[in-house]
Scaffold this active site. Sequence first.
Site, short mmCIF file in Angstrom:
data_model
loop_
_atom_site.label_atom_id
_atom_site.label_comp_id
_atom_site.label_asym_id
_atom_site.label_seq_id
_atom_site.Cartn_x
_atom_site.Cartn_y
_atom_site.Cartn_z
CG ASN A 72 97.34 29.97 -60.64
OD1 ASN A 72 96.39 29.46 -60.03
ND2 ASN A 72 98.31 29.26 -61.19
CD1 TRP A 73 94.48 34.19 -56.25
CD2 TRP A 73 92.76 33.70 -54.89
NE1 TRP A 73 93.79 35.35 -56.02
CE2 TRP A 73 92.72 35.08 -55.19
CE3 TRP A 73 91.78 33.17 -54.06
CZ2 TRP A 73 91.73 35.93 -54.67
CZ3 TRP A 73 90.80 34.01 -53.55
CH2 TRP A 73 90.79 35.37 -53.86
CE LYS A 74 100.83 28.48 -58.72
NZ LYS A 74 102.23 28.11 -58.84
CG HIS A 129 99.70 26.13 -63.91
ND1 HIS A 129 100.59 25.42 -63.13
CD2 HIS A 129 99.95 27.44 -63.69
CE1 HIS A 129 101.34 26.29 -62.46
NE2 HIS A 129 100.97 27.52 -62.78
CD GLU A 131 102.81 30.47 -65.34
OE1 GLU A 131 102.75 31.34 -64.49
OE2 GLU A 131 102.35 29.33 -65.18
CB SER A 145 109.54 33.91 -59.29
OG SER A 145 109.59 32.54 -58.94
P1 PGA Z 1 104.60 31.88 -58.72
O1 PGA Z 1 103.61 30.98 -59.56
O2 PGA Z 1 104.28 33.32 -59.03
O3 PGA Z 1 104.32 31.55 -57.29
O4 PGA Z 1 106.00 31.51 -59.15
C1 PGA Z 1 103.28 31.35 -60.87
C2 PGA Z 1 102.38 30.31 -61.50
O5 PGA Z 1 102.57 29.11 -61.28
O6 PGA Z 1 101.45 30.65 -62.26
#
Ligand code: PGA
Length: 253
Positions: free
Chosen positions: A10-12, A97, A167, A213
């Site tokens: 998930n590149w956001k 999300h 998550e 994370s």
């Molecule tokens: P992160 O994000 O790996 O940077 O904690 C995970 C996510 O929000 O899907």
Amino acid sequence: MTHRRLIVGNWKMNPQTADEAKKIARAARARASALAHASVVVCPPFPFLPACASRAAAPHYELGAQSVSVDASGAHTGQVGAAMLHSLGARYAIVGHSEERKAGDTDATVSKRLSMAVASGMTAILCVGEESRDESGSYFAALKAQIEGSLAGAAAADASHVVIAYEPVWAIGAKEAMLPDQVAEAVIFVKKAFSDLFGAEAGRSLKVLYGGSVNFRNAADIIRIGRADGLLVGRESVNIPGFAELLKAVDEA
Ligand code: PGA
């Protein structure tokens, strides 16, 4: 092993240019083709989907979208519909999300997005997870309610087109991931909640990913000890060497 582990990046809102996106996607694709026990789904920002698509065959590599509109088409300025995403090659769509839930998404809208994604031929990656934990364990009830609410519009026939990404919100963008033992407990809980809705067979077939994370150091334990069927990876998915190491670690776990 019965199925491949599913590693979703998930590149956001990263990176900032199509050229950079191409580079990250190319690296992921090269790694994916060598995987024996895992598949990769890359979810770039919408405008970079074409840059991340592969012209040649790309084994174990798929494209995903980070969200999908609640509407199919029409007068909805700024929205991107499921059919459009599918036509650009997206075969997965993240829905619900926590960053979108924080911005106003509710179980009801998440359920609509999920139905849109599935109706367009994509697999929905439904994100669920508690905000925080305390001694009372009440987060389990909240998690169950979120799973039920987000799947309220789904029919039994949709169940095989759903993946759940567990998550815990407190572990996203944090320093440490959740401990693998806790992940294992949550994975069982999510599968049970899904079985209660769609039957035992659907529960057995469901893939439950862990997200929050994840990095190349903790990924293998989350898969092995945490018994997750895959991972939803944020920051580490746009770090080319880190993501390559992560995929290798998961493949060998
Ligand atoms: P992160 O994000 O790996 O940077 O904690 C995970 C996510 O929000 O899907």
